[in-house]
Scaffold this active site. Structure first.
Site, PDB file in Angstrom:
ATOM      1  N   ASN A   1     -10.141  -0.175   0.199  1.00 32.38           N
ATOM      2  CA  ASN A   1      -8.679  -0.084   0.161  1.00 32.38           C
ATOM      3  C   ASN A   1      -8.185  -0.698  -1.150  1.00 32.38           C
ATOM      4  OD1 ASN A   1      -5.929  -0.399   0.471  1.00 32.38           O
ATOM      5  ND2 ASN A   1      -6.033  -1.183   2.561  1.00 32.38           N
TER       6      ASN A   1
ATOM      7  N   CYS B   1       0.812  -1.230   0.000  1.00 33.63           N
ATOM      8  CA  CYS B   1       0.000   0.000   0.000  1.00 33.63           C
ATOM      9  C   CYS B   1       0.844   1.278   0.000  1.00 33.63           C
ATOM     10  CB  CYS B   1      -0.971   0.001   1.174  1.00 33.63           C
ATOM     11  SG  CYS B   1      -2.064  -1.432   1.160  1.00 33.63           S
TER      12      CYS B   1
ATOM     13  N   HIS C   1      -3.064   7.211   2.235  1.00 33.06           N
ATOM     14  CA  HIS C   1      -3.526   5.923   1.713  1.00 33.06           C
ATOM     15  C   HIS C   1      -4.924   5.664   2.267  1.00 33.06           C
ATOM     16  CE1 HIS C   1      -4.017   1.815   0.804  1.00 33.06           C
ATOM     17  NE2 HIS C   1      -3.740   1.362   2.007  1.00 33.06           N
TER      18      HIS C   1
END
Ligand SMILES: CC(C)(COP(=O)(O)OP(=O)(O)OC[C@H]1O[C@@H](n2cnc3c(N)ncnc32)[C@H](O)[C@@H]1OP(=O)(O)O)[C@@H](O)C(=O)NCCC(=O)NCCS
Length: 328
Positions: A285, A122, A255
């Site tokens: 996500n 990520c 993020h």
């Protein structure tokens, strides 16, 4: 003349299939797994996510995002002299040929310029931007296509409600070009491999077959604690390197993993929540794709304007984390 690397175009792509929490909960209920819209929204801020079709690979999502970024930059594919692509869900097992090379071919780039994947889960997009920034500032490359692309739905265990409700698919891209104007002001990257086991795909390939689990595993509460502690630190470190005060940040793009982590980060930096770009509710996500997806959305809807100062920061498996502070 000092060379800066400037974002000159952004693009993104979400697969058409949108799945709401209620739809996902109904699907899981058929397998005897209980979840609810209320649980998912309260714990993560996620209301829906997009899933790629079985025929769509990471490179297909990346291609669409890259074409939009090139169009926004007013460039042709062959103007690009380096591709850096961040993904944890590459087209090919073993990661080769790299998804960057696949995208290069799909874009019709024939100028022989390099293309490579970057793996930082990520944090992948901020890692890739930081690498692009260094290549541009060194004078080695002029127009770099930086992509984050994921099909996380392929590695989700839909029997594990603690993970499968949180992730989605998508891609985002930017073109970064050498410029005399201020662009990336500073970037900082970190990793600590001792935490690798709390967010991982544990399996490996042995004798041509998958040995162990090929599904994403996450110790959510452990990841939560670590993420909150590193995101504030790396943002401050990056601000200090750029000699910029937190109050000068126009937009924070963390993020997009969990709204509670994001709000905590904004609060620690003393930034009002209105200065944070939030897409986690609609995207879930999307790992390496989450920051460029959010960036592109805020550029295209007119919130992020030329001259704005944008803090992008990521955290993810590895464990990895990093930030890029850029003048748009
Ligand atoms: C995953 C996360 C949302 C879980 O939230 P939490 O508040 O820590 O919840 P817990 O894991 O303590 O679980 C609480 C309860 O909810 C249950 N639960 C877990 N997933 C559920 C779901 N989808 N639906 C309903 N209940 C669920 C658990 O089984 C647990 O039940 P129990 O108390 O009876 O054992 C949270 O830890 C998180 O966001 N972590 C970081 C994730 C992240 O950002 N990852 C990406 C980083 S790159």
């Amino acid at each position: 003349m000092t060379i800066y690397s400037k974002i000159v175009g952004t693009g993104s792509y979400l697969p058409a299939k949108r799945v709401t929490n209620n739809e996902l909960a109904a699907q899981l209920a058929q397998q005897g797994i209980e979840t609810s819209d209320e649980w998912i929204v309260t714990r993560s801020g996620i209301s829906a996510r997009h899933y790629a079709e079985p025929t769509q690979l990471s490179s297909d999502l990346a291609l669409a995002a890259a074409q939009r970024a090139l169009e926004a930059a007013g460039m042709q594919a062959n103007d690009i002299d380096l591709i850096i692509l961040a993904t944890s869900t590459p087209d090919h097992l073993g990661g080769f040929p790299s998804t960057a090379c696949v995208v290069q071919h799909k874009l019709g780039i024939t100028n022989g310029s390099p293309a490579m994947d970057v793996q930082a889960v990520c944090s992948g997009f901020v890692y890739a931007m930081s690498v692009a920034d260094s290549f541009i500032k060194s004078g080695a490359h002029k127009n770099v296509l930086v992509i984050g692309t994921e099909v996380f739905s392929r590695i989700l265990d839909f029997k594990d409600r603690t993970t499968c409700v949180l992730f989605g698919d998508g891609a985002g891209a930017v073109v970064m070009s050498a410029s005399g104007e201020l662009g990336v002001l500073a970037s900082k990257l970190h990793a600590d491999g001792s935490h690798g086991h709390i967010l991982c795909v544990p399996g490996s390939v042995d004798n041509g077959a998958v040995a162990g689990s090929a599904y994403l595993y996450m110790d959510g509460p452990a990841v939560f604690k670590l993420a909150v502690s590193v995101l504030d630190k790396v943002a401050r470190e990056t601000l200090a390197a750029a000699k910029v005060d937190a109050s000068e940040i126009d937009w924070l793009i963390p993020h997009q993993a969990n709204i509670r982590i994001m709000q905590g980060t904004a609060k620690k930096l003393g930034l009002p929540l209105e200065k944070m770009v939030v897409t986690v509710g609609e995207h879930g996500n999307t790992s390496a794709a989450s920051i460029p997806l959010a960036l592109d959305q805020a550029v295209r809807d007119g919130r992020i304007k030329p001259g704005h100062t944008v803090m992008m920061e990521g955290v993810g498996g590895g464990f990895t984390w990093g930030a890029v502070l850029a003048r748009m």
